[in-house]
Design a protein around this motif. Sequence first.
Motif, PDB file in Angstrom:
ATOM      1  N   GLY A  57       0.797  -1.225   0.000  1.00  0.00           N
ATOM      2  CA  GLY A  57       0.000   0.000   0.000  1.00  0.00           C
ATOM      3  C   GLY A  57       0.826   1.268   0.000  1.00  0.00           C
ATOM      4  N   GLY A  58       2.129   1.146   0.234  1.00  0.00           N
ATOM      5  CA  GLY A  58       2.987   2.323   0.191  1.00  0.00           C
ATOM      6  C   GLY A  58       2.951   3.126   1.479  1.00  0.00           C
TER       7      GLY A  58
ATOM      8  N   GLY B  32      -1.311   6.106  -6.256  1.00  0.00           N
ATOM      9  CA  GLY B  32      -1.017   4.861  -6.970  1.00  0.00           C
ATOM     10  C   GLY B  32      -1.291   4.969  -8.456  1.00  0.00           C
ATOM     11  N   MET B  33      -2.402   5.603  -8.820  1.00  0.00           N
ATOM     12  CA  MET B  33      -2.731   5.743 -10.240  1.00  0.00           C
ATOM     13  C   MET B  33      -1.781   6.705 -10.946  1.00  0.00           C
ATOM     14  SD  MET B  33      -5.006   3.562 -10.516  1.00  0.00           S
ATOM     15  CE  MET B  33      -5.290   3.831 -12.265  1.00  0.00           C
ATOM     16  N   ILE B  34      -1.327   7.731 -10.210  1.00  0.00           N
ATOM     17  CA  ILE B  34      -0.327   8.632 -10.807  1.00  0.00           C
ATOM     18  C   ILE B  34       0.943   7.862 -11.138  1.00  0.00           C
ATOM     19  CG2 ILE B  34       1.216  10.560 -10.281  1.00  0.00           C
ATOM     20  CD1 ILE B  34      -1.094  11.832  -8.717  1.00  0.00           C
ATOM     21  N   LYS B  35       1.346   6.973 -10.233  1.00  0.00           N
ATOM     22  CA  LYS B  35       2.532   6.156 -10.494  1.00  0.00           C
ATOM     23  C   LYS B  35       2.323   5.268 -11.720  1.00  0.00           C
ATOM     24  CE  LYS B  35       4.284   5.892  -5.746  1.00  0.00           C
ATOM     25  NZ  LYS B  35       4.597   4.983  -4.624  1.00  0.00           N
ATOM     26  N   VAL B  36       1.134   4.699 -11.821  1.00  0.00           N
ATOM     27  CA  VAL B  36       0.838   3.823 -12.958  1.00  0.00           C
ATOM     28  C   VAL B  36       0.976   4.590 -14.267  1.00  0.00           C
ATOM     29  CG1 VAL B  36      -0.981   2.523 -14.123  1.00  0.00           C
ATOM     30  CG2 VAL B  36      -0.642   2.259 -11.663  1.00  0.00           C
ATOM     31  N   PHE B  37       0.355   5.756 -14.353  1.00  0.00           N
ATOM     32  CA  PHE B  37       0.409   6.521 -15.601  1.00  0.00           C
ATOM     33  C   PHE B  37       1.800   7.072 -15.867  1.00  0.00           C
ATOM     34  CE2 PHE B  37      -4.220   6.714 -14.806  1.00  0.00           C
ATOM     35  CZ  PHE B  37      -4.645   6.191 -16.013  1.00  0.00           C
ATOM     36  N   SER B  38       2.542   7.366 -14.808  1.00  0.00           N
ATOM     37  CA  SER B  38       3.921   7.809 -15.002  1.00  0.00           C
ATOM     38  C   SER B  38       4.763   6.707 -15.621  1.00  0.00           C
ATOM     39  CB  SER B  38       4.524   8.253 -13.675  1.00  0.00           C
ATOM     40  OG  SER B  38       3.850   9.367 -13.147  1.00  0.00           O
ATOM     41  N   GLU B  39       4.568   5.473 -15.130  1.00  0.00           N
ATOM     42  CA  GLU B  39       5.302   4.338 -15.682  1.00  0.00           C
ATOM     43  C   GLU B  39       4.882   4.049 -17.113  1.00  0.00           C
ATOM     44  OE1 GLU B  39       7.847   2.810 -14.451  1.00  0.00           O
ATOM     45  OE2 GLU B  39       7.803   4.006 -12.604  1.00  0.00           O
ATOM     46  N   ILE B  40       3.607   4.239 -17.400  1.00  0.00           N
ATOM     47  CA  ILE B  40       3.131   4.031 -18.774  1.00  0.00           C
ATOM     48  C   ILE B  40       3.801   5.027 -19.716  1.00  0.00           C
ATOM     49  CG2 ILE B  40       1.118   4.243 -20.282  1.00  0.00           C
ATOM     50  CD1 ILE B  40      -0.567   3.059 -18.052  1.00  0.00           C
ATOM     51  N   MET B  41       3.934   6.273 -19.256  1.00  0.00           N
ATOM     52  CA  MET B  41       4.568   7.289 -20.085  1.00  0.00           C
ATOM     53  C   MET B  41       6.048   6.976 -20.327  1.00  0.00           C
ATOM     54  SD  MET B  41       2.913  10.778 -18.521  1.00  0.00           S
ATOM     55  CE  MET B  41       3.986  11.796 -19.533  1.00  0.00           C
ATOM     56  N   ILE B  42       6.707   6.392 -19.297  1.00  0.00           N
ATOM     57  CA  ILE B  42       8.144   6.131 -19.416  1.00  0.00           C
ATOM     58  C   ILE B  42       8.418   4.826 -20.159  1.00  0.00           C
ATOM     59  CG2 ILE B  42      10.257   5.661 -18.105  1.00  0.00           C
ATOM     60  CD1 ILE B  42       9.080   7.476 -15.904  1.00  0.00           C
TER      61      ILE B  42
ATOM     62  N   GLY C  56       1.503  -0.419  -9.047  1.00  0.00           N
ATOM     63  CA  GLY C  56       0.809   0.847  -8.817  1.00  0.00           C
ATOM     64  C   GLY C  56      -0.675   0.655  -8.593  1.00  0.00           C
ATOM     65  N   ILE C  57      -1.280  -0.228  -9.362  1.00  0.00           N
ATOM     66  CA  ILE C  57      -2.711  -0.507  -9.189  1.00  0.00           C
ATOM     67  C   ILE C  57      -2.967  -1.167  -7.837  1.00  0.00           C
ATOM     68  CG2 ILE C  57      -4.662  -1.828 -10.085  1.00  0.00           C
ATOM     69  CD1 ILE C  57      -3.435  -1.466 -12.881  1.00  0.00           C
ATOM     70  N   SER C  58      -2.069  -2.065  -7.442  1.00  0.00           N
ATOM     71  CA  SER C  58      -2.208  -2.732  -6.144  1.00  0.00           C
ATOM     72  C   SER C  58      -2.155  -1.721  -5.008  1.00  0.00           C
ATOM     73  CB  SER C  58      -1.098  -3.773  -5.981  1.00  0.00           C
ATOM     74  OG  SER C  58      -1.123  -4.319  -4.680  1.00  0.00           O
ATOM     75  N   GLU C  59      -1.205  -0.785  -5.113  1.00  0.00           N
ATOM     76  CA  GLU C  59      -1.099   0.265  -4.088  1.00  0.00           C
ATOM     77  C   GLU C  59      -2.390   1.063  -4.006  1.00  0.00           C
ATOM     78  OE1 GLU C  59       1.488   4.330  -3.251  1.00  0.00           O
ATOM     79  OE2 GLU C  59       2.364   2.693  -4.425  1.00  0.00           O
ATOM     80  N   ALA C  60      -2.956   1.383  -5.148  1.00  0.00           N
ATOM     81  CA  ALA C  60      -4.197   2.154  -5.169  1.00  0.00           C
ATOM     82  C   ALA C  60      -5.339   1.393  -4.496  1.00  0.00           C
ATOM     83  CB  ALA C  60      -4.559   2.497  -6.614  1.00  0.00           C
ATOM     84  N   LEU C  61      -5.472   0.120  -4.828  1.00  0.00           N
ATOM     85  CA  LEU C  61      -6.582  -0.672  -4.284  1.00  0.00           C
ATOM     86  C   LEU C  61      -6.410  -0.965  -2.804  1.00  0.00           C
ATOM     87  CD1 LEU C  61      -7.100  -3.180  -7.246  1.00  0.00           C
ATOM     88  CD2 LEU C  61      -8.417  -1.123  -6.714  1.00  0.00           C
TER      89      LEU C  61
END
Length: 211
Positions: free
Chosen positions: A8-9, A128-138, A150-155
Amino acid sequence: MFEIIQSGGWMMVPIILCSVLALGISVERFWTLRAVQIAPPDLLAKVWSWMKNKQLNAERIRELQDSCPLGRVLAAGLVNSRHGRQIMKESIEEVASHEIHAMERYLNALGTVAAVAPLLGLLGTVIGMIKVFSEIMIQGTGQASVLAGGISEALVTTAAGLVIAIPALVCHRMLQRRVDEIVVFMEQEAIKLVDVLHGDREVVDNSEARK
């Protein structure tokens, strides 16, 4: 369990602190707000007995003040009864307001935890979702494990916030209801005392009434 919390971070830290705070307040308040301890149902009958047997003196009033919150309310009325009905009622209301404030202690904090916990979970979801989209961009969408983290952290943070908020809200409502019931009972007992001492009501012996 530790792995879930870890996934969960850092947002799990304030959420866990909220859970500890909610648990501590709930246990303490449920133990403290026992009706038998705060407003014993036989206390007014004991006062009637003292009055009937002419045993109501300064020592008895001190005993009443030291017994429980209802005892302090009744003692305030007895001490000021000779000053008239209005003064007696005002003294009872003044002491009762202090006792009600003491009974409601920590309830605002518990209600705040119930409101804040899901917001912390939501904040964790957004992070968590910000991290997911950041990784998608990179890295694009090829790194499934990174996206899953990232999705797991969000949920996890969302679920944790709700798991804490729901019981905290239930406990808050139950405790507030308990305080309201105790306050109504104390008010009824105080009104009986005022009415008896100022001639609007007669003392009823409960033991004789049941015969």
